[in-house]
Write a protein that holds these residues in place. Structure first.
Motif, PDB file in Angstrom:
ATOM      1  N   LEU A 219     -14.353  -0.271 -98.940  1.00  0.00           N
ATOM      2  CA  LEU A 219     -13.193   0.594 -98.727  1.00  0.00           C
ATOM      3  C   LEU A 219     -13.431   1.995 -99.280  1.00  0.00           C
ATOM      4  O   LEU A 219     -13.026   2.992 -98.672  1.00  0.00           O
ATOM      5  N   GLN A 226     -10.156   4.637 -90.438  1.00  0.00           N
ATOM      6  CA  GLN A 226      -9.006   3.744 -90.438  1.00  0.00           C
ATOM      7  C   GLN A 226      -9.548   2.325 -90.574  1.00  0.00           C
ATOM      8  O   GLN A 226     -10.528   1.966 -89.924  1.00  0.00           O
ATOM      9  N   VAL A 227      -8.902   1.525 -91.421  1.00  0.00           N
ATOM     10  CA  VAL A 227      -9.454   0.217 -91.773  1.00  0.00           C
ATOM     11  C   VAL A 227      -8.402  -0.868 -91.588  1.00  0.00           C
ATOM     12  O   VAL A 227      -7.252  -0.719 -92.026  1.00  0.00           O
ATOM     13  N   LEU A 301      -6.563  -3.667-102.746  1.00  0.00           N
ATOM     14  CA  LEU A 301      -5.901  -3.016-101.613  1.00  0.00           C
ATOM     15  C   LEU A 301      -4.885  -1.970-102.057  1.00  0.00           C
ATOM     16  O   LEU A 301      -4.699  -0.950-101.363  1.00  0.00           O
ATOM     17  N   VAL A 307      -4.428   1.326 -95.585  1.00  0.00           N
ATOM     18  CA  VAL A 307      -5.148   0.160 -95.060  1.00  0.00           C
ATOM     19  C   VAL A 307      -4.147  -0.857 -94.523  1.00  0.00           C
ATOM     20  O   VAL A 307      -3.079  -1.071 -95.095  1.00  0.00           O
ATOM     21  N   TYR A 309      -3.542  -4.805 -93.780  1.00  0.00           N
ATOM     22  CA  TYR A 309      -4.019  -6.164 -94.039  1.00  0.00           C
ATOM     23  C   TYR A 309      -3.261  -7.101 -93.107  1.00  0.00           C
ATOM     24  O   TYR A 309      -2.024  -7.153 -93.110  1.00  0.00           O
ATOM     25  N   GLY A 325       0.444   0.647 -98.400  1.00  0.00           N
ATOM     26  CA  GLY A 325      -0.324  -0.235 -97.513  1.00  0.00           C
ATOM     27  C   GLY A 325       0.585  -0.953 -96.529  1.00  0.00           C
ATOM     28  O   GLY A 325       1.812  -0.989 -96.684  1.00  0.00           O
ATOM     29  N   SER A 386      -0.502   6.897 -92.952  1.00  0.00           N
ATOM     30  CA  SER A 386      -1.895   6.700 -93.385  1.00  0.00           C
ATOM     31  C   SER A 386      -2.207   7.687 -94.486  1.00  0.00           C
ATOM     32  O   SER A 386      -1.587   8.744 -94.605  1.00  0.00           O
TER      33      SER A 386
END
Length: 402
Positions: A219, A226-227, A301, A307, A309, A325, A386
């Motif tokens: 990360l 962008q993840v 995170l 990010v 998830y 997040g 973001s």
């Protein structure tokens, strides 16, 4: 006299509990199976989507292991429509529990034929997609977490390689990961095998802490991208595995194991929800192994705002915004189950469906809720915030692909 006082006390307690359950049941009947959106986001419908096509789309579908095999399955029909709309510029991520009830048994096992039929129907739909397909494993794929689960997992992985060779089954061989896959320019998928941390019996040897160090490194090196991080187990949930139960489940607690187990156990039955909320079965957030995995993963995170998830496991659709997040539960691929409104959730819905992440540019990602039939009105969408783009100080390591 003390005995009478004790009796009256118990009767009063039973009466209060009964009244609470009646009130809870009435509340649940009013909102169950209706989409819930938190007040700050109730203007979502006034925010129009961009008019240009997204540069890449990611479909997140969890727990599809009980799809119909006769061509009538609503989720497979919805997925077919999404695939035609998306074309080659897309990725489908199956978030585990790909075959119910216990993954893929050995040949000759009584449950093998039914498991193959369900999985073949799913793989046939995926096989018509022009884009990329990624499969994760869940606790049911590991024979519901039993000690021989690794054998079931490896058998399923081999079956995918044989029948859908272009697909990615990640992480390979039941390893914990993380494994990264470049989906498009500026868009990275990272996959974790969260079942590895809660599994009993044989599993690939690894240090339980090292994957979190590796995830942090990935990360950090990819802050400019962008993840999406994908795993089977949710980190936030307003449903069963997060310790949320219906009033009915307090009276008929065995229905949490089997839908038709209507054995009334009033008052005593409340002990099972209490147990699963505080101690937890192996698949619950409260269980020590799950709790430790969740704590370590969130510690990483929370340091990387923006990010996403994505998980399955609970059979509903949920979205949480926490500390910058985005946390998704997209486990409504073939079953649905109660999800409680409110709390930390921005959106929840007890309905079959999936989430789609539509990427238009470095700072424009839209979360969309897709539910069958494919032409049904949208019940929620949101432009995701973001973190500001930042180039890494050192070059990013090459991503791993299978």
């Amino acid at each position: 006299m003390p005995t009478s006082l004790l009796l009256y006390g118990l009767l009063l307690l039973a009466g209060l509990l009964g009244l609470w359950l009646l009130l809870r049941h009435g509340q649940e009947r009013r909102y169950r199976r209706l989409p819930y959106v938190a007040p700050p986001r109730r203007d979502w419908a006034s925010q129009p989507l961009p008019t240009t096509p997204p540069r890449h789309r990611v479909a997140l579908l969890g727990d599809p292991g009980a799809v119909a095999t006769d061509g009538s399955d609503p989720i497979l029909q919805l997925l077919e429509h999404w695939q035609r709309q998306t074309g080659p510029d897309g990725t489908i991520v199956l978030l585990g529990d790909n075959i119910y009830p216990t993954g893929l048994p050995a040949e000759g096992h009584p449950g093998r034929a039914a498991a193959e039929a369900r999985f073949d129907a799913l793989l046939a739909t995926l096989g018509r997609f022009e884009g990329r397909v990624v499969l994760l494993s869940g606790n049911h794929d590991w024979n519901k977490g039993r000690p021989d689960g690794w054998e079931y997992l490896r058998r399923q992985e081999a079956y995918v390689h044989q029948h859908l060779p272009a697909a990615h089954y990640l992480p390979p061989d039941g390893e914990p990961g993380p494994i990264s896959l470049q989906l498009a320019e500026g868009l990275l998928l990272i996959v974790l095998n969260t079942q590895w941390w809660v599994q009993t019996g044989a599993r690939p040897a690894a240090d339980s802490r090292q994957p979190f160090h590796e995830l942090r490194g990935l990360l950090e090196a990819n802050r400019h991208q962008q993840v999406v991080v994908a795993g089977h187990h949710p980190l936030y949930s307003n449903a069963l595995h997060g310790g949320k139960f219906t009033a009915k489940q307090h009276v008929f607690p065995l229905t949490t194991v089997h839908k038709r187990a209507y054995v009334p156990l009033p008052f005593i039955g409340s002990l099972l929800p209490l147990y699963r909320k505080t101690v937890g079965a192996a698949e619950d957030m409260a269980h020590p192994r799950y709790r430790k995995m969740r704590r370590r993963l969130l510690r990483v995170l929370h340091d990387f705002p923006g990010v996403v998830y994505a998980a399955g496991h609970d059979h509903n659709l949920q979205y949480f915004e926490q500390r910058g997040g985005h946390y998704l539960v997209s486990g409504a691929g073939s079953k649905t189950a109660f999800v409680q409104k409110g709390g930390r959730a921005t959106f929840v819905h007890e309905h079959q469906g999936l989430f789609s992440l539509d990427y238009y540019g470095p700072h424009q990602t839209w979360l969309r809720t897709l539910e069958p039939p494919f032409d049904a009105p949208e019940v929620f969408r949101l432009r995701l915030s973001s973190a500001p783009a930042a180039m890494p100080v050192t070059p990013a390591p090459p991503t791993q692909q299978t």
